[in-house]
Design a protein around this motif. Structure first.
Motif, PDB file in Angstrom:
ATOM      1  N   ILE A  68      62.315-113.388  54.170  1.00 46.23           N
ATOM      2  CA  ILE A  68      61.372-112.790  55.114  1.00 46.23           C
ATOM      3  C   ILE A  68      62.090-112.414  56.404  1.00 46.23           C
ATOM      4  O   ILE A  68      62.667-113.266  57.086  1.00 46.23           O
ATOM      5  N   ALA A  69      62.075-111.120  56.732  1.00 41.38           N
ATOM      6  CA  ALA A  69      62.701-110.615  57.963  1.00 41.38           C
ATOM      7  C   ALA A  69      61.704-109.719  58.684  1.00 41.38           C
ATOM      8  O   ALA A  69      61.959-108.545  58.938  1.00 41.38           O
ATOM      9  N   THR A  70      60.561-110.295  59.015  1.00 41.64           N
ATOM     10  CA  THR A  70      59.459-109.585  59.668  1.00 41.64           C
ATOM     11  C   THR A  70      59.279-110.144  61.078  1.00 41.64           C
ATOM     12  O   THR A  70      59.956-111.115  61.448  1.00 41.64           O
ATOM     13  N   PRO A  71      58.378-109.576  61.907  1.00 40.18           N
ATOM     14  CA  PRO A  71      58.135-110.143  63.240  1.00 40.18           C
ATOM     15  C   PRO A  71      57.773-111.629  63.179  1.00 40.18           C
ATOM     16  O   PRO A  71      57.141-112.093  62.222  1.00 40.18           O
ATOM     17  N   VAL A  72      58.172-112.374  64.201  1.00 36.44           N
ATOM     18  CA  VAL A  72      58.078-113.840  64.199  1.00 36.44           C
ATOM     19  C   VAL A  72      56.680-114.354  63.871  1.00 36.44           C
ATOM     20  O   VAL A  72      56.527-115.292  63.076  1.00 36.44           O
ATOM     21  N   LYS A  73      55.649-113.753  64.447  1.00 34.45           N
ATOM     22  CA  LYS A  73      54.295-114.282  64.254  1.00 34.45           C
ATOM     23  C   LYS A  73      53.773-114.081  62.836  1.00 34.45           C
ATOM     24  O   LYS A  73      52.744-114.650  62.462  1.00 34.45           O
ATOM     25  N   THR A  74      54.487-113.288  62.034  1.00 28.74           N
ATOM     26  CA  THR A  74      54.075-113.110  60.633  1.00 28.74           C
ATOM     27  C   THR A  74      54.816-114.071  59.699  1.00 28.74           C
ATOM     28  O   THR A  74      54.471-114.171  58.521  1.00 28.74           O
ATOM     29  N   HIS A  75      55.822-114.770  60.206  1.00 25.98           N
ATOM     30  CA  HIS A  75      56.623-115.654  59.356  1.00 25.98           C
ATOM     31  C   HIS A  75      55.776-116.721  58.675  1.00 25.98           C
ATOM     32  O   HIS A  75      55.883-116.941  57.464  1.00 25.98           O
ATOM     33  N   HIS A  76      54.949-117.399  59.468  1.00 25.49           N
ATOM     34  CA  HIS A  76      54.169-118.513  58.926  1.00 25.49           C
ATOM     35  C   HIS A  76      53.203-118.099  57.822  1.00 25.49           C
ATOM     36  O   HIS A  76      53.241-118.668  56.726  1.00 25.49           O
ATOM     37  N   PRO A  77      52.328-117.109  58.052  1.00 26.70           N
ATOM     38  CA  PRO A  77      51.376-116.769  56.983  1.00 26.70           C
ATOM     39  C   PRO A  77      52.052-116.252  55.719  1.00 26.70           C
ATOM     40  O   PRO A  77      51.620-116.592  54.605  1.00 26.70           O
ATOM     41  N   ILE A  78      53.116-115.457  55.866  1.00 27.93           N
ATOM     42  CA  ILE A  78      53.786-114.925  54.671  1.00 27.93           C
ATOM     43  C   ILE A  78      54.507-116.040  53.923  1.00 27.93           C
ATOM     44  O   ILE A  78      54.376-116.183  52.697  1.00 27.93           O
ATOM     45  N   ALA A  79      55.279-116.859  54.648  1.00 32.84           N
ATOM     46  CA  ALA A  79      56.012-117.957  54.008  1.00 32.84           C
ATOM     47  C   ALA A  79      55.066-118.940  53.335  1.00 32.84           C
ATOM     48  O   ALA A  79      55.331-119.432  52.226  1.00 32.84           O
ATOM     49  N   LYS A  80      53.944-119.227  53.986  1.00 27.65           N
ATOM     50  CA  LYS A  80      52.968-120.170  53.429  1.00 27.65           C
ATOM     51  C   LYS A  80      52.418-119.669  52.100  1.00 27.65           C
ATOM     52  O   LYS A  80      52.264-120.445  51.137  1.00 27.65           O
ATOM     53  N   GLU A  81      52.128-118.373  52.022  1.00 26.33           N
ATOM     54  CA  GLU A  81      51.601-117.804  50.783  1.00 26.33           C
ATOM     55  C   GLU A  81      52.570-117.997  49.620  1.00 26.33           C
ATOM     56  O   GLU A  81      52.171-118.376  48.519  1.00 26.33           O
ATOM     57  N   PHE A  82      53.848-117.747  49.864  1.00 24.94           N
ATOM     58  CA  PHE A  82      54.821-117.821  48.779  1.00 24.94           C
ATOM     59  C   PHE A  82      55.172-119.262  48.418  1.00 24.94           C
ATOM     60  O   PHE A  82      55.360-119.582  47.240  1.00 24.94           O
ATOM     61  N   LEU A  83      55.261-120.149  49.409  1.00 24.91           N
ATOM     62  CA  LEU A  83      55.494-121.555  49.100  1.00 24.91           C
ATOM     63  C   LEU A  83      54.340-122.134  48.285  1.00 24.91           C
ATOM     64  O   LEU A  83      54.551-122.898  47.339  1.00 24.91           O
ATOM     65  N   ALA A  84      53.123-121.764  48.663  1.00 29.85           N
ATOM     66  CA  ALA A  84      51.935-122.242  47.928  1.00 29.85           C
ATOM     67  C   ALA A  84      51.949-121.777  46.476  1.00 29.85           C
ATOM     68  O   ALA A  84      51.411-122.447  45.595  1.00 29.85           O
ATOM     69  N   GLN A  85      52.582-120.624  46.226  1.00 32.14           N
ATOM     70  CA  GLN A  85      52.688-120.075  44.871  1.00 32.14           C
ATOM     71  C   GLN A  85      53.902-120.635  44.130  1.00 32.14           C
ATOM     72  O   GLN A  85      54.184-120.236  42.998  1.00 32.14           O
ATOM     73  N   GLY A  86      54.629-121.551  44.770  1.00 33.48           N
ATOM     74  CA  GLY A  86      55.775-122.162  44.113  1.00 33.48           C
ATOM     75  C   GLY A  86      57.042-121.333  44.166  1.00 33.48           C
ATOM     76  O   GLY A  86      57.940-121.515  43.332  1.00 33.48           O
ATOM     77  N   LYS A  87      57.153-120.431  45.143  1.00 29.14           N
ATOM     78  CA  LYS A  87      58.344-119.602  45.290  1.00 29.14           C
ATOM     79  C   LYS A  87      59.277-120.205  46.350  1.00 29.14           C
ATOM     80  O   LYS A  87      58.830-120.838  47.296  1.00 29.14           O
ATOM     81  N   HIS A  88      60.566-119.962  46.184  1.00 32.14           N
ATOM     82  CA  HIS A  88      61.540-120.365  47.186  1.00 32.14           C
ATOM     83  C   HIS A  88      61.527-119.337  48.316  1.00 32.14           C
ATOM     84  O   HIS A  88      61.355-118.142  48.069  1.00 32.14           O
ATOM     85  N   VAL A  89      61.739-119.812  49.545  1.00 29.50           N
ATOM     86  CA  VAL A  89      61.563-118.932  50.705  1.00 29.50           C
ATOM     87  C   VAL A  89      62.721-119.060  51.689  1.00 29.50           C
ATOM     88  O   VAL A  89      63.112-120.164  52.072  1.00 29.50           O
ATOM     89  N   PHE A  90      63.263-117.916  52.083  1.00 34.47           N
ATOM     90  CA  PHE A  90      64.229-117.822  53.173  1.00 34.47           C
ATOM     91  C   PHE A  90      63.546-117.083  54.325  1.00 34.47           C
ATOM     92  O   PHE A  90      62.914-116.045  54.102  1.00 34.47           O
ATOM     93  N   VAL A  91      63.662-117.602  55.546  1.00 36.54           N
ATOM     94  CA  VAL A  91      63.009-116.995  56.707  1.00 36.54           C
ATOM     95  C   VAL A  91      64.036-116.774  57.809  1.00 36.54           C
ATOM     96  O   VAL A  91      64.817-117.675  58.131  1.00 36.54           O
ATOM     97  N   GLU A  92      64.045-115.574  58.368  1.00 36.53           N
ATOM     98  CA  GLU A  92      64.934-115.321  59.490  1.00 36.53           C
ATOM     99  C   GLU A  92      64.499-116.160  60.697  1.00 36.53           C
ATOM    100  O   GLU A  92      63.336-116.519  60.829  1.00 36.53           O
ATOM    101  N   LYS A  93      65.465-116.438  61.578  1.00 36.04           N
ATOM    102  CA  LYS A  93      65.162-117.241  62.769  1.00 36.04           C
ATOM    103  C   LYS A  93      64.312-116.428  63.751  1.00 36.04           C
ATOM    104  O   LYS A  93      64.411-115.194  63.787  1.00 36.04           O
ATOM    105  N   PRO A  94      63.476-117.120  64.549  1.00 35.99           N
ATOM    106  CA  PRO A  94      63.081-118.513  64.387  1.00 35.99           C
ATOM    107  C   PRO A  94      62.085-118.675  63.238  1.00 35.99           C
ATOM    108  O   PRO A  94      61.430-117.708  62.838  1.00 35.99           O
ATOM    109  N   LEU A  95      61.984-119.887  62.710  1.00 35.53           N
ATOM    110  CA  LEU A  95      61.158-120.135  61.529  1.00 35.53           C
ATOM    111  C   LEU A  95      59.725-119.657  61.729  1.00 35.53           C
ATOM    112  O   LEU A  95      59.192-118.910  60.903  1.00 35.53           O
TER     113      LEU A  95
END
Length: 358
Positions: A68-95
């Motif tokens: 995920i290399a999107t604006p910071v405030k979108t990191h949490h909702p996008i990452a949460k969706e994929f983790l909940a689906q059992g996917k591995h997630v890489f997020v650009e800084k800051p988390l």
């Protein structure tokens, strides 16, 4: 391995390039809201697939992970969706944009036994790892203070201030080198062009053991500077990331206090001016190391060097710094120190991250 990169603006294309060049990725998908960006990715890398809507990725059962290399405030909702689906997630800084959301992602990754990795790229550079080795050897003696300068002209960010944009690099380096989280933060900043977004700031990290670290960040400097100075009781070190050849210089300089003196008149500081040494360091692209590490952690079920708790530590400090700016530099305590300061046994960075889960 089948992966996707979400966000192909400023940093995303660098991730795409490294994943495309990896022989461990059989299929790569690029996602962005801008069709022009997707067209450019397709022209550069004809083998990639492109998608405008990242939510279609959630329907792909054979997708292993996303970056995920999107604006910071979108990191949490996008990452949460994929983790909940059992996917591995890489997020650009800051988390994420807050302590609470970062902690939620770190715990969700543990619960789902999935890799959550943050793009603290400097922790993977040869230079920073050499500095860590030098500190651990005791060559510098007791570390007295650290000073970091990361300034340039631009790039102004529309949604985050200069601390959130530039300081994550320096904070992650300091925590990685010292293996400890500060107890409080003081920060002062000023907004010169957008009254809501500070474009210059100085942040002070205060540690329990007496160590103090200063971080100066600016989007309004005529020169691009990326320098870290580490002053020890025996020697001093300067790490300059702009330098092409001698990124690290060790100065055999210091101040010594006489062990015995009878009167104040007898008291004299002794200054030592010794040699300057520049150790040889390996040369490689850090981002390639980052991408390879993400893939390796997925394959072998390992905890990344910069996992969710690493991201949480940096975000907690950034949040405290932001609060301090609003309070005109008043010291702000770091939230959740008990969680952040736990020690690790398995990933080599001095902190407790999720244990190896496979």
């Amino acid at each position: 391995m089948k992966l996707a990169v979400i966000g192909c603006g400023y940093w995303g294309p660098n991730l795409v390039r490294n994943f495309v060049q990896s022989n461990k990725v059989r299929e790569l998908i690029c996602c962005d809201l801008d069709q022009k960006r997707l067209d450019r990715m397709k022209s550069l890398y004809p083998s990639v697939e492109v998608l405008l809507d990242y939510k279609k990725l959630l329907q792909m059962s054979d997708l292993d992970g996303v970056a995920i290399a999107t604006p910071v405030k979108t990191h949490h909702p996008i990452a949460k969706e994929f983790l909940a689906q059992g996917k591995h997630v890489f997020v650009e800084k800051p988390l994420t944009h807050s302590h609470e959301t970062a902690l939620e992602l770190a715990r969700l990754a543990e619960e789902k036994q999935r890799v959550l990795m943050v793009g603290h790229t400097f922790e993977y550079t040869a230079a920073v790892n050499k500095v860590k080795e030098i500190i651990a050897s005791g060559e510098l003696g007791k570390i007295l203070y650290i000073s970091c300068t990361r300034v340039n002209l631009g790039l102004f960010q529309p949604d985050i201030n200069v601390v959130w944009d530039l300081a994550p690099h320096d904070i992650s380096i300091i925590l990685y080198l010292m293996g400890e989280v500060p107890v409080s933060v003081n920060s002062q900043g000023k907004a010169h062009f957008n009254h809501e977004i500070e474009d210059v700031a100085t942040t002070t990290l205060n540690f329990k053991n007496g160590l103090i670290a200063f971080i100066h960040n600016s989007w309004l400097d005529p020169n691009k500077i990326r320098r870290t100075t580490i002053v020890g009781s025996r020697k001093m070190l300067v790490y300059d990331d702009i330098e092409a050849q001698e990124k690290i210089k060790i100065f055999d300089k210091g101040v010594e206090v006489p062990p015995h003196y009878d009167t104040f008149a007898d008291f004299q500081y002794s200054y030592r001016y010794g040699d300057i040494h520049s150790p040889r360091i390996e040369d490689y692209e850090p981002l390639k190391k980052v991408c390879d590490h993400f893939i390796e952690c997925i394959k072998k079920g390992r905890t990344p060097l910069s996992d969710g708790y690493s991201g949480l530590r940096v975000v907690s400090i950034l949040e405290a710094a932001n609060k301090s700016i609003k309070l005109n530099g008043k010291a702000v305590s770091i939230q959740g120190l008990k969680i952040l300061n736990k020690k690790s046994k398995n990933n080599g960075n001095g902190f407790l991250l999720a244990s190896t889960w496979r």
